[in-house]
Design a protein around this motif. Structure first.
Motif: not given
Length: 543
Positions: A4-9, A14-21, A97-101, A136-141
């Motif tokens: 079976p393939r790995r989960p898509v999400v 998630l933080l790997n997208s726009r890591l610098g930001g 969100l843009l990358d995911l969509r 990322p906004l309400r848990v990780v940070l």
């Protein structure tokens, strides 16, 4: 047996997208919180130290300029840091969100595992993806900021005096760990809210789509009362989440208050035993008070985590590993012939829909579906597109029922609700055909009467149409979606209101291009506008 393939999400990726930001938002947010806590501590120390100096002979030697400069610097850093952190974190979140969509839309649409009914399926590609930025906004940070500040405070207390550290440690650890009490309850409440929100949204959209028949048959009051009950249940669910967060926050406040009292109790003797100054003890107390600004957001973190987990699971079901494949079905081939006999279609629970449809379309024919809104034109198109709708009668393609064929590469469907992403125009178009050349893009733009507009734009194929086409007009956004569908080169096209927002000249130009393209296939259009074409058949669907 395939692995079976790995989960898509995956939340941790998630933080790997726009890591610098995200790194920028994390650093700026920490600087902001540190400045806020330090400002309170330094201000308290400065005021008390200045007051004591004024009562003693040391007042003349007390330096007020450097502490005042530090206070002004901290105040300025707190204000600027909070503003820049908000800009940075929201820019990173919107980019995520843009990358995911775009990634999920491409994967789901190419695999054709996306149901065609917008209220049920597209909700996952819009609302569910929007919930993922909670992680990322309400848990990780918040947890990273609070943990780092807590460690720095404990190190400072250890440097001042071990007694202060031991006095403050139990209450601080309890305030830091108490949000974990809401892990199971908060996750369950969040999952229930996601499910309730989707049911409520679908019910509302279905009710609005059936507004005219419900008013005519005097059923709108009953329908609106049922929606009001769902709305109250949704509000009650949110109230339970707020109550859970409030209880955890109250426990945190009690823990911090206990820590503060313990510091005062054990710190008072140190004023004479070790020479600890009153201003420094006050700075410690105010630091404990200021730490609540970093710890309080943790009270709702596990509800936010549950929302992101629920969205992740639903998206992985949609775009992850498909269910076991059904037995292979043959793909139809031309010449094309579509037949309907006594065909009646209904969405489950719907009050109306197309009834007793009889028609036959031969290759090259154009069918124009007419009728009032809510009459069932879209329902008929969805059935033809392969949506598993209950129906009676017969619907055959090339002499066989629709279910007999694999229609993945045969039918192209343009629903009323389109999907345009804030990607370059070329990338939006190539969602229909990843291998399309620039020449093909210009050709299809010419067919939908957009080529001149794109050439006149400074960025041409790299122009950004905006999220959901917000940077272009409604007619332009709809033609971009139509051009993307034409690039897929399907012999049977089902178009729901493709000419919305177009003037008569443009409408005729696009219609002529569609007829030319489909001269060896079939073209079915549901539209309120008048249509003129060769081999045109009209089918009126009444309420």
């Amino acid at each position: 047996m395939t692995e079976p393939r790995r989960p898509v999400v995956r939340l941790r990726s998630l933080l790997n997208s726009r890591l610098g930001g995200w790194w920028g938002a994390g650093v700026l947010g920490f600087i902001t919180l540190f400045s806020a806590v330090a400002l309170l501590a330094v201000s308290g120390w400065f005021i008390s130290a200045a007051a004591l100096a004024g009562l003693t002979l040391a007042g003349a030697a007390f330096d007020i300029f450097r502490p005042a400069a530090v206070i002004r610097l901290l105040a300025l850093t707190r204000t600027v840091g909070r503003y820049t952190e908000r800009l940075t974190s929201h820019h990173a979140a919107l980019g995520l969100l843009l990358d995911l969509r775009s990634r999920l839309f491409r994967q789901v649409s190419q695999a054709r595992r996306l149901p065609l009914r917008t209220p049920g399926a597209m909700h996952r590609l819009v609302a569910d993806i929007d919930l993922l930025d909670q992680f990322p906004l309400r848990v990780v940070l918040p947890w990273a900021w609070a943990s780092l500040l807590l460690v720095m405070l404990l190190v400072w207390l250890a440097l001042l005096d071990q007694t202060l550290l031991l006095a403050a440690l139990p209450g601080l650890l309890l305030a830091w760990l108490s949000p974990w009490l809401g892990y199971w309850r908060g996750g369950r409440l969040a999952r229930e809210e996601v499910e309730r929100a989707e049911l409520r949204r679908e019910y509302l959209l279905d009710s609005l789509a059936l507004l005219t028949p419900l008013l005519i048959w005097q059923r709108w009051g009953e329908r609106s009362a049922a929606f009001a009950r769902q709305d109250r249940a949704q509000l009650a669910q949110q109230d339970r989440q707020l109550r859970l967060g409030s209880r955890i926050a109250l426990l945190q406040q009690w823990a911090l208050a206990g820590s503060l009292m313990a510091v005062l109790w054990h710190g008072w003797p140190l004023l004479t035993e070790t020479g600890l100054s009153v201003p420094m003890l006050l700075a410690v107390v105010l630091t404990l008070l200021g730490l609540s600004e970093a710890l309080l957001p943790l009270a709702g973190s596990f509800v936010a985590l549950g929302l992101s987990q629920a969205a992740r699971d639903r998206l992985n079901v949609l775009a992850g590993d498909p269910p076991p494949p059904p037995p292979p079905r043959p793909q139809p081939a031309g010449p094309w012939r579509l037949q309907m006999q006594e065909l009646t279609v209904r969405w489950p629970g719907a009050l109306n829909g197309p009834e007793r449809i009889n028609l036959q379309l031969e290759q090259g024919a154009v069918l124009h579906l007419q009728g009032a809104s809510g009459g069932g034109k879209s329902t008929l198109l969805q059935l033809l597109a392969g949506e598993p709708l209950p129906f009676s009668g017969e619907c055959h393609l090339n002499g066989q029922p629709l279910a007999h064929w694999d229609l993945h590469k045969t039918i192209g469907y343009l629903p009323q609700d389109i999907d345009i992403f804030n990607l370059p125009l070329a990338a939006n178009l190539r969602l229909g055909n990843l291998q399309a050349s620039d020449e093909q893009l210009w050709q299809v733009l010419q067919e939908v009467a957009l080529a001149d507009w794109v050439r006149a734009h400074p960025q041409q194929l790299q122009l950004l149409p905006g999220e959901v086409g917000s940077a272009v007009s409604g007619g332009q956004a709809r033609r971009i979606a139509l051009a993307r569908l034409l690039l897929a080169e399907r012999p049977i096209l089902l178009l729901d209101e493709p000419f919305a927002g177009l003037d008569a000249v443009t409408r005729e130009q696009v219609m002529a291009a569609l007829v030319r393209r489909q001269r060896h296939g079939l073209l079915v259009i549901a539209s309120h506008q008048a249509i003129h074409a060769e081999r045109l058949q009209r089918l009126r669907i009444s309420d």
